[in-house]
Each structure stands twice: as C-alpha cells, then as structure tokens.
Design an enzyme around this catalytic site. Structure first.
Site, short mmCIF file in Angstrom:
data_model
loop_
_atom_site.label_atom_id
_atom_site.label_comp_id
_atom_site.label_asym_id
_atom_site.label_seq_id
_atom_site.Cartn_x
_atom_site.Cartn_y
_atom_site.Cartn_z
N GLY A 12 -164.46 22.01 60.76
CA GLY A 12 -165.52 22.72 60.06
C GLY A 12 -165.42 24.23 60.08
O GLY A 12 -166.43 24.93 60.06
N ASN A 14 -164.31 26.19 57.69
CA ASN A 14 -164.83 26.72 56.43
C ASN A 14 -166.34 26.61 56.37
O ASN A 14 -167.02 27.49 55.82
CB ASN A 14 -164.18 26.00 55.25
N HIS A 110 -158.62 24.62 48.56
CA HIS A 110 -157.29 24.05 48.76
C HIS A 110 -156.39 25.12 49.37
O HIS A 110 -156.37 26.26 48.90
CB HIS A 110 -156.70 23.57 47.44
N ASP A 151 -157.13 18.16 42.50
CA ASP A 151 -156.83 19.60 42.46
C ASP A 151 -156.56 20.09 41.04
O ASP A 151 -155.78 21.03 40.83
CB ASP A 151 -155.62 19.93 43.36
N GLU A 181 -158.94 31.47 53.01
CA GLU A 181 -159.99 30.44 52.89
C GLU A 181 -161.36 30.94 53.31
O GLU A 181 -162.35 30.75 52.60
CB GLU A 181 -159.62 29.22 53.73
#
Length: 212
Positions: A12, A14, A110, A151, A181
């Site tokens: 987690g 992100n 991604h 994607d 990210e």
C-alpha cells in the site's frame, strides 16, 4: 467532494502517498471512503486503519468461483457509492462488469511508460526485470483510466525515471515508486477531483486553468 475507493493487494505505498497528499493539502476536494484488498494480510489495510479509513478484505478464496468473487467485489465497491475507483497496486483483474459500472472512473498506476512493458503478465517486479533485460535507459510510471483491455485505457499522466547501469529489478522498482508513482498518482487524483480531466476520442485532455 470526490469520494474514492482504493483497491490494493500488498504493502500500500501508493495508498500511503494518496493519504499523505490529502493530509498535506496536495489533494483537495477528495477523500478516501474505503480501502478494499483481496488479501487479508495486506499491510495496506493497516495503513487504512491508522488513517481512520474503513478497510475491508474481499478474497477470491471465500467464493466458489471467479464470477462470484467478481460480483462480490463490485457489490462491495458500489456500497460506498464512489466517484472514483483507484487501483493502487491491485493485482486483481478488474472484471468487465466493474469497468462498465464505472466508465472513465477507474484509474490505475502502472510501473512503466505505457505502451512499453505493459499488458497481460506485466506486473510487479516482472516489469522492471523486462525493462533491464531490454536495456532501456529510461523507464517510469503511468496513470491511466481503466477500460476493458489490460493497460490500454486513456493515459492521464506519465513521469520518466532514469535507469542506472548497476540497477537490479528491486532498486529500479524503488526508484520508480519514489520518483514517479508516488508523485503522479496523487497529482492525477487532484486533477480529477478539481474537474481538470476529460476524455476526447480516447485521449485525455488536461485543463489546468483552475489554477491548481
């Protein structure tokens, strides 16, 4: 106020970047309504608990088949009436029913510059392994809307990251997270929450005249 449900499978990081950005005021007009994981042991659920956000597990192990799991996952997400579904390190293949229920309202991060090193089978460390195997000098991360493909949805933001000659998949993974990210996911949410993102002919148009 944009209401988000965040789907996660592991640590987690992100998710934490999103929660931190909200706390710092870098994301405005948005809140995390719930965190849902397919993995009961995911540390992301602890991150949610510490932030005072409801954390739930919907595991495929609890259902007789994938269709039943997909229905349960969709029902759980819908129970929070989210404006946006955020895939933040989610290893579950999002069912078509969910994509249809939230058109251009699901976003994913991604760990590569799409269309490079993406699609079926490209997730986690494999992305970075293949980038190093190919010998690219630049990689990065992409935030995109989720469609019925893998994607293949419209790209919202991308950020490049330099590849070092002595990189391992692990060191490259960490740099992509830190330099790309954790920056572009919160930024994408901020843009969406403040009405700066729209799609036209399969492409994302960003209008930052709101001054955010």
């Amino acid at each position: 106020m944009l209401k988000m449900v965040v789907l996660v499978s592991g640590g987690g990081t992100n998710l934490q970047a999103i929660l931190d950005a909200i706390e710092k005021g870098e994301i405005t007009n948005a809140e995390v309504a719930a965190v849902i994981s397919n993995n009961a042991k995911a540390y992301a659920l602890e991150r949610a608990q510490k932030a005072g956000v409801p954390g739930l597990c919907v595991s495929p192990k609890e259902y007789p088949d994938r269709s039943a799991f997909n229905r349960a996952l969709l029902k759980t997400v819908q129970s929070f009436s989210p404006d946006l579904v955020v895939l933040a390190g989610c290893m579950v293949v999002i069912p078509r029913e969910m994509v249809e229920a939230f058109p251009n309202r699901i976003i994913n991060i991604h760990p590569a510059l799409i269309p490079s090193f993406c699609g079926t089978g490209y997730y986690g460390l494999r992305v970075h392994e293949q980038a190093l195997k190919r010998g690219v000098k630049v990689t990065g991360a992409t935030v995109h809307f989720v469609d019925a493909g893998t994607d293949t949805g419209p790209i919202i933001l991308q950020k490049a990251v330099e590849v070092h000659q002595d990189d391992t998949p692990e060191t490259l993974q960490r740099r992509v997270m830190e330099e790309a990210e954790w920056k572009i996911m919160p930024r994408a949410i901020q843009l969406i929450a403040n009405g700066c993102v729209k799609t036209e002919n399969g492409r994302v148009i960003i209008d930052e005249t709101h001054g955010i």
